[in-house]
Design a protein around this motif. Structure first.
Motif, PDB file in Angstrom:
ATOM      1  N   ILE A  20      99.875  -8.925 -14.419  1.00 23.70           N
ATOM      2  CA  ILE A  20      99.641 -10.009 -13.469  1.00 23.70           C
ATOM      3  C   ILE A  20      98.180 -10.412 -13.577  1.00 23.70           C
ATOM      4  CG2 ILE A  20      99.562 -10.669 -11.037  1.00 23.70           C
ATOM      5  CD1 ILE A  20     101.875  -8.708 -10.562  1.00 23.70           C
ATOM      6  N   THR A  21      97.938 -11.675 -13.931  1.00 23.84           N
ATOM      7  CA  THR A  21      96.566 -12.142 -14.109  1.00 23.84           C
ATOM      8  C   THR A  21      96.102 -13.061 -12.981  1.00 23.84           C
ATOM      9  OG1 THR A  21      97.315 -13.973 -15.496  1.00 23.84           O
ATOM     10  CG2 THR A  21      96.661 -11.954 -16.617  1.00 23.84           C
ATOM     11  N   LYS A  22      97.039 -13.640 -12.239  1.00 25.44           N
ATOM     12  CA  LYS A  22      96.643 -14.545 -11.159  1.00 25.44           C
ATOM     13  C   LYS A  22      97.739 -14.639 -10.114  1.00 25.44           C
ATOM     14  CE  LYS A  22      94.635 -19.034 -10.325  1.00 25.44           C
ATOM     15  NZ  LYS A  22      93.965 -20.166 -10.913  1.00 25.44           N
ATOM     16  N   ILE A  23      97.324 -14.681  -8.855  1.00 28.21           N
ATOM     17  CA  ILE A  23      98.237 -14.949  -7.745  1.00 28.21           C
ATOM     18  C   ILE A  23      97.631 -16.101  -6.953  1.00 28.21           C
ATOM     19  CG2 ILE A  23      99.221 -14.093  -5.589  1.00 28.21           C
ATOM     20  CD1 ILE A  23      99.286 -11.312  -6.820  1.00 28.21           C
ATOM     21  N   ALA A  24      98.379 -17.181  -6.815  1.00 28.44           N
ATOM     22  CA  ALA A  24      97.917 -18.348  -6.067  1.00 28.44           C
ATOM     23  C   ALA A  24      98.833 -18.573  -4.875  1.00 28.44           C
ATOM     24  CB  ALA A  24      97.901 -19.578  -6.968  1.00 28.44           C
ATOM     25  N   LYS A  25      98.248 -18.957  -3.758  1.00 27.91           N
ATOM     26  CA  LYS A  25      99.007 -19.184  -2.546  1.00 27.91           C
ATOM     27  C   LYS A  25      99.284 -20.670  -2.354  1.00 27.91           C
ATOM     28  CE  LYS A  25      96.578 -15.386  -0.385  1.00 27.91           C
ATOM     29  NZ  LYS A  25      95.641 -15.031   0.676  1.00 27.91           N
ATOM     30  N   LYS A  26     100.411 -20.969  -1.794  1.00 28.91           N
ATOM     31  CA  LYS A  26     100.822 -22.300  -1.337  1.00 28.91           C
ATOM     32  C   LYS A  26     100.788 -23.387  -2.396  1.00 28.91           C
ATOM     33  CE  LYS A  26      99.498 -21.193   3.371  1.00 28.91           C
ATOM     34  NZ  LYS A  26      98.668 -21.527   4.499  1.00 28.91           N
ATOM     35  N   ASN A  27      99.634 -23.953  -2.686  1.00 28.94           N
ATOM     36  CA  ASN A  27      99.557 -25.087  -3.609  1.00 28.94           C
ATOM     37  C   ASN A  27      99.808 -24.641  -5.047  1.00 28.94           C
ATOM     38  OD1 ASN A  27      98.868 -26.715  -1.447  1.00 28.94           O
ATOM     39  ND2 ASN A  27      96.693 -26.340  -1.718  1.00 28.94           N
ATOM     40  N   TYR A  84     102.563 -18.229  -6.130  1.00 27.08           N
ATOM     41  CA  TYR A  84     102.732 -18.378  -7.575  1.00 27.08           C
ATOM     42  C   TYR A  84     102.086 -17.180  -8.259  1.00 27.08           C
ATOM     43  CZ  TYR A  84     104.076 -23.137  -6.543  1.00 27.08           C
ATOM     44  OH  TYR A  84     104.728 -24.236  -6.064  1.00 27.08           O
ATOM     45  N   VAL A  85     102.805 -16.575  -9.211  1.00 26.25           N
ATOM     46  CA  VAL A  85     102.318 -15.400  -9.912  1.00 26.25           C
ATOM     47  C   VAL A  85     102.318 -15.690 -11.406  1.00 26.25           C
ATOM     48  CG1 VAL A  85     102.712 -12.951 -10.377  1.00 26.25           C
ATOM     49  CG2 VAL A  85     103.251 -13.882  -8.126  1.00 26.25           C
ATOM     50  N   LEU A  86     101.168 -15.485 -12.040  1.00 29.20           N
ATOM     51  CA  LEU A  86     101.057 -15.665 -13.479  1.00 29.20           C
ATOM     52  C   LEU A  86     100.997 -14.294 -14.137  1.00 29.20           C
ATOM     53  CD1 LEU A  86     100.716 -17.628 -15.870  1.00 29.20           C
ATOM     54  CD2 LEU A  86      98.248 -17.342 -15.587  1.00 29.20           C
ATOM     55  N   ILE A  87     101.894 -14.076 -15.094  1.00 30.22           N
ATOM     56  CA  ILE A  87     101.957 -12.820 -15.831  1.00 30.22           C
ATOM     57  C   ILE A  87     101.661 -13.120 -17.290  1.00 30.22           C
ATOM     58  CG2 ILE A  87     103.408 -10.871 -16.505  1.00 30.22           C
ATOM     59  CD1 ILE A  87     105.103 -11.542 -13.963  1.00 30.22           C
TER      60      ILE A  87
END
Length: 77
Positions: free
Chosen positions: A48-55, A40-43
């Protein structure tokens, strides 16, 4: 006149969307040489302010894009 009014409303709405969440996208990390699947990528404001894996993170976004089956290379631009 009515058509112009509708276009102006749509343009203002597009400018108000400053947070985008891309979900379930495969990220290619060229620095580490790895593939981060279903991330998951938050822009926010074109950054890009956050990259989250899987969950799925608990993120509120103005627009959500489903990146299933697609690839993203951050920083390529």
């Amino acid at each position: 006149m009515r058509l112009i009014f509708i276009l102006i409303i749509n343009l203002n709405f597009a400018e108000a969307q400053n947070t985008i969440l891309i979900k379930n996208v495969n990220i290619i990390d060229v620095e580490k040489g790895v593939l981060l699947k279903n991330s998951y990528v938050l822009i926010k404001d074109s950054t890009i302010t956050k990259i989250a894996k899987k969950n799925k993170p608990k993120i509120k976004a103005d627009k959500v894009i489903d990146g299933s089956g697609r690839f993203l290379i951050p920083g390529l631009w």
